[in-house]
Design an enzyme around this catalytic site. Structure first.
Site, PDB file in Angstrom:
ATOM      1  CG  HIS A 190      -2.043   0.881   1.288  1.00 24.89           C
ATOM      2  ND1 HIS A 190      -2.407   1.695   0.255  1.00 24.89           N
ATOM      3  CD2 HIS A 190      -2.926   1.165   2.298  1.00 24.89           C
ATOM      4  CE1 HIS A 190      -3.444   2.447   0.619  1.00 24.89           C
ATOM      5  NE2 HIS A 190      -3.775   2.146   1.859  1.00 24.89           N
ATOM      6  CG  HIS A 196      -3.887   0.681  -8.706  1.00 22.13           C
ATOM      7  ND1 HIS A 196      -5.221   0.530  -8.432  1.00 22.13           N
ATOM      8  CD2 HIS A 196      -3.406   1.558  -7.791  1.00 22.13           C
ATOM      9  CE1 HIS A 196      -5.524   1.286  -7.401  1.00 22.13           C
ATOM     10  NE2 HIS A 196      -4.447   1.919  -6.995  1.00 22.13           N
ATOM     11  CG  ASP A 209       2.896   4.475  -3.905  1.00 20.52           C
ATOM     12  OD1 ASP A 209       2.744   5.493  -3.211  1.00 20.52           O
ATOM     13  OD2 ASP A 209       2.182   3.467  -3.790  1.00 20.52           O
TER      14      ASP A 209
HETATM   15  N1  COA Z   1       5.593  -6.219 -10.779  1.00 18.86           N
HETATM   16  C1  COA Z   1       5.623  -7.409 -11.402  1.00 18.86           C
HETATM   17  N2  COA Z   1       4.538  -8.198 -11.504  1.00 18.86           N
HETATM   18  C2  COA Z   1       3.407  -7.745 -10.962  1.00 18.86           C
HETATM   19  C3  COA Z   1       3.320  -6.516 -10.293  1.00 18.86           C
HETATM   20  C4  COA Z   1       4.475  -5.743 -10.223  1.00 18.86           C
HETATM   21  N3  COA Z   1       4.468  -4.579  -9.613  1.00 18.86           N
HETATM   22  N4  COA Z   1       2.077  -6.341  -9.858  1.00 18.86           N
HETATM   23  C5  COA Z   1       1.390  -7.407 -10.210  1.00 18.86           C
HETATM   24  N5  COA Z   1       2.197  -8.270 -10.880  1.00 18.86           N
HETATM   25  C6  COA Z   1       1.831  -9.566 -11.418  1.00 18.86           C
HETATM   26  C7  COA Z   1       1.758 -10.588 -10.305  1.00 18.86           C
HETATM   27  O1  COA Z   1       3.001 -11.180 -10.067  1.00 18.86           O
HETATM   28  C8  COA Z   1       0.728 -11.522 -10.813  1.00 18.86           C
HETATM   29  O2  COA Z   1       1.323 -12.370 -11.794  1.00 18.86           O
HETATM   30  P1  COA Z   1       0.912 -13.908 -11.932  1.00 18.86           P
HETATM   31  O3  COA Z   1      -0.541 -13.868 -12.314  1.00 18.86           O
HETATM   32  O4  COA Z   1       1.826 -14.418 -12.972  1.00 18.86           O
HETATM   33  O5  COA Z   1       1.124 -14.502 -10.569  1.00 18.86           O
HETATM   34  C9  COA Z   1      -0.257 -10.619 -11.534  1.00 18.86           C
HETATM   35  O6  COA Z   1       0.499  -9.475 -11.929  1.00 18.86           O
HETATM   36  C10 COA Z   1      -1.401 -10.188 -10.655  1.00 18.86           C
HETATM   37  O7  COA Z   1      -0.843  -9.682  -9.438  1.00 18.86           O
HETATM   38  P2  COA Z   1      -1.652  -9.417  -8.108  1.00 18.86           P
HETATM   39  O8  COA Z   1      -0.702  -9.063  -7.032  1.00 18.86           O
HETATM   40  O9  COA Z   1      -2.585 -10.554  -7.850  1.00 18.86           O
HETATM   41  O10 COA Z   1      -2.526  -8.205  -8.552  1.00 18.86           O
HETATM   42  P3  COA Z   1      -3.213  -7.219  -7.633  1.00 18.86           P
HETATM   43  O11 COA Z   1      -4.265  -6.563  -8.435  1.00 18.86           O
HETATM   44  O12 COA Z   1      -3.610  -7.821  -6.356  1.00 18.86           O
HETATM   45  O13 COA Z   1      -1.976  -6.222  -7.353  1.00 18.86           O
HETATM   46  C11 COA Z   1      -0.760  -4.562  -6.365  1.00 18.86           C
HETATM   47  C12 COA Z   1      -2.071  -4.931  -7.050  1.00 18.86           C
HETATM   48  C13 COA Z   1      -0.725  -3.042  -6.287  1.00 18.86           C
HETATM   49  C14 COA Z   1      -0.752  -5.147  -4.965  1.00 18.86           C
HETATM   50  C15 COA Z   1       0.443  -5.089  -7.183  1.00 18.86           C
HETATM   51  O14 COA Z   1       0.396  -4.615  -8.491  1.00 18.86           O
HETATM   52  C16 COA Z   1       1.755  -4.758  -6.525  1.00 18.86           C
HETATM   53  O15 COA Z   1       2.168  -5.460  -5.598  1.00 18.86           O
HETATM   54  N6  COA Z   1       2.450  -3.676  -7.001  1.00 18.86           N
HETATM   55  C17 COA Z   1       3.699  -3.280  -6.396  1.00 18.86           C
HETATM   56  C18 COA Z   1       3.450  -2.569  -5.079  1.00 18.86           C
HETATM   57  C19 COA Z   1       2.875  -1.194  -5.275  1.00 18.86           C
HETATM   58  O16 COA Z   1       3.331  -0.423  -6.095  1.00 18.86           O
HETATM   59  N7  COA Z   1       1.836  -0.871  -4.478  1.00 18.86           N
HETATM   60  C20 COA Z   1       1.225   0.429  -4.477  1.00 18.86           C
HETATM   61  C21 COA Z   1      -0.176   0.355  -4.973  1.00 18.86           C
HETATM   62  S1  COA Z   1      -0.880   1.971  -5.161  1.00 18.86           S
END
Ligand code: COA
Length: 379
Positions: A226, A265, A316
């Site tokens: 987050h 996201h 971010d």
């Molecule tokens: N880098 C690389 N791969 C990513 C990724 C990232 N930042 N974010 C998602 N993915 C990939 C996952 O590994 C997953 O791949 P898979 O299906 O092969 O396992 C797929 O995309 C879905 O990821 P998931 O984490 O389930 O999606 P989500 O919708 O829950 O994720 C976040 C949202 C924000 C948690 C995620 O994108 C993330 O962790 N980003 C980095 C942290 C960040 O910047 N957070 C701030 C948010 S405002």
């Protein structure tokens, strides 16, 4: 009759589940649109101020001149925090994480607010004003305390953004930097039912006090998935080191299934509109400071992640290099996020108190049943 809830297997992480009705803000993840109380974030970033946006989030409409001036005055009158809280902070270990410090000190503010437990609108708005005015003072005070410097008293002639930079850095910010910071506060103010805002609604839905709800919000915001992502973006840029290392670094990171911080996201499937502004600020500050290396690296990573994974930067991603270029230490990026998001949290808390229903969902039980207790020596 069974009261077992329907399976949530298809909605892990409650994605897509509507858990509250709200007039405060909305995210259209497909189109990349963010609105606060009906106003597009681009319109607000271009034309508004943080104070005006706070009024909007809390009251559902833009303020008239007198109303805005009155709110500004109330913030300014409340910038100073109780001395007891500052004294308490001086006893904390100097290497304590600033988000941990903020979580504890914001909670302690509640001791000194005799009306802090009031949930009627008038009392709750007063508490929201105090908290919004004082959170920046706490963040800035910790920066001074941990680096062995005198705490800078707030300047009641300054806006929230100007006063924060003044207390934090010990000198007044130039106008263009103060404006960039003010817009950054606008951009981070609200984002519908994100994890920390949902937390504040759950807590205030029990009719617990605002200090408690905001303390919980800070705890949720701290996580690297987050608000903690902005700090990790900058750590990543430093780890990569230079633009020519990006390709090989990304090859390895993606092979190891590492999440690239600041990318992706839960709701946006296209560009996060907040990133549009922060990209511009990262470049503008890079040009001003004569160091475009962080902006250039960020742009290359953005392009690579779009080409390789079809993923976009979130709020971010570019705030990291923008804050870094404003001489803000990495571990203070997330507390600064809280300095802004408190406006959205308190807006949601006011909305929750105003039409309260205890938030109490069900869990789908996937454990065993009908087991018989065996004594400890028979297991
Ligand atoms: N880098 C690389 N791969 C990513 C990724 C990232 N930042 N974010 C998602 N993915 C990939 C996952 O590994 C997953 O791949 P898979 O299906 O092969 O396992 C797929 O995309 C879905 O990821 P998931 O984490 O389930 O999606 P989500 O919708 O829950 O994720 C976040 C949202 C924000 C948690 C995620 O994108 C993330 O962790 N980003 C980095 C942290 C960040 O910047 N957070 C701030 C948010 S405002």
């Amino acid at each position: 009759m069974s009261t077992a809830p329907e399976s949530t297997a298809a909605t892990a992480g409650l994605r897509g589940v509507v858990a509250a009705q709200s007039k405060i803000g909305d995210v259209d993840g497909e189109k990349g649109i963010l609105i606060y109380q009906g106003y597009d974030i681009h319109d607000l970033a271009e034309n508004s101020t943080f104070e005006e946006v706070i009024y909007l989030l809390w009251n559902g409409r833009l303020p008239k001149t007198g109303e805005l001036n009155d709110l500004k005055k109330q913030f300014q009158a409340n910038y100073a925090v109780p001395l007891e809280v500052l004294e308490m902070m001086k006893t904390f270990p100097k290497d304590a994480n600033p988000m941990d410090v903020l979580r504890t000190s914001i909670s302690a503010l509640g001791f000194y607010d005799p009306n802090g437990h009031g949930t009627d609108r008038e009392t709750a708005v007063k508490t929201a004003i105090k908290l919004t005015a004082q959170i920046g003072t706490l963040v800035a005070a910790w920066e001074r305390i941990r680096s062995g410097k005198e705490v800078v008293a707030p300047d009641a002639s300054l806006s929230v953004a100007e006063n924060f930079l003044y207390m934090f850095r010990g000198e007044k910010a130039e106008e263009d930097e103060a404006r960039i910071f003010d817009v950054a506060l606008i951009l981070h103010a609200d984002h519908e039912l994100n994890a920390s805002t949902f937390t504040t609604r759950v807590i205030s839905g029990t009719l617990a006090d605002i200090y408690g709800a905001v303390t919980g919000g800070i705890a949720a915001l701290a996580g690297p998935l987050h608000g903690g992502a902005n700090t990790n973006v900058m750590k990543m840029l430093k780890e990569i080191g230079s633009e020519d290392q990006i390709d090989s670094w990304l090859d390895k990171a993606l092979e190891e299934k590492r999440k690239i911080m600041g990318i992706g996201h839960a709701v946006y499937k296209t560009e996060d509109p907040r990133a549009t502004w922060l990209r511009k600020f990262s470049k503008q500050l890079g040009e001003k400071k004569g160091d475009l290396s962080w902006f250039n690296m960020s742009q290359k990573i953005e392009k690579e992640m779009l080409d390789r994974k079809g993923m976009y930067p979130n709020v971010d991603f570019y705030s990291a290099s923008a804050y870094y270029l404003m001489d803000i230490p990495l571990d203070q990026f997330t507390p600064i996020f809280a300095v802004s998001r408190i406006s959205g949290w308190t807006g949601h808390i006011l909305e929750q108190y105003g039409n309260n229903k205890l938030i109490r969902p069900r869990a789908e039980y996937i454990g065993e049943r009908d087991l018989k207790y065996t004594s400890i020596d028979g297991r």
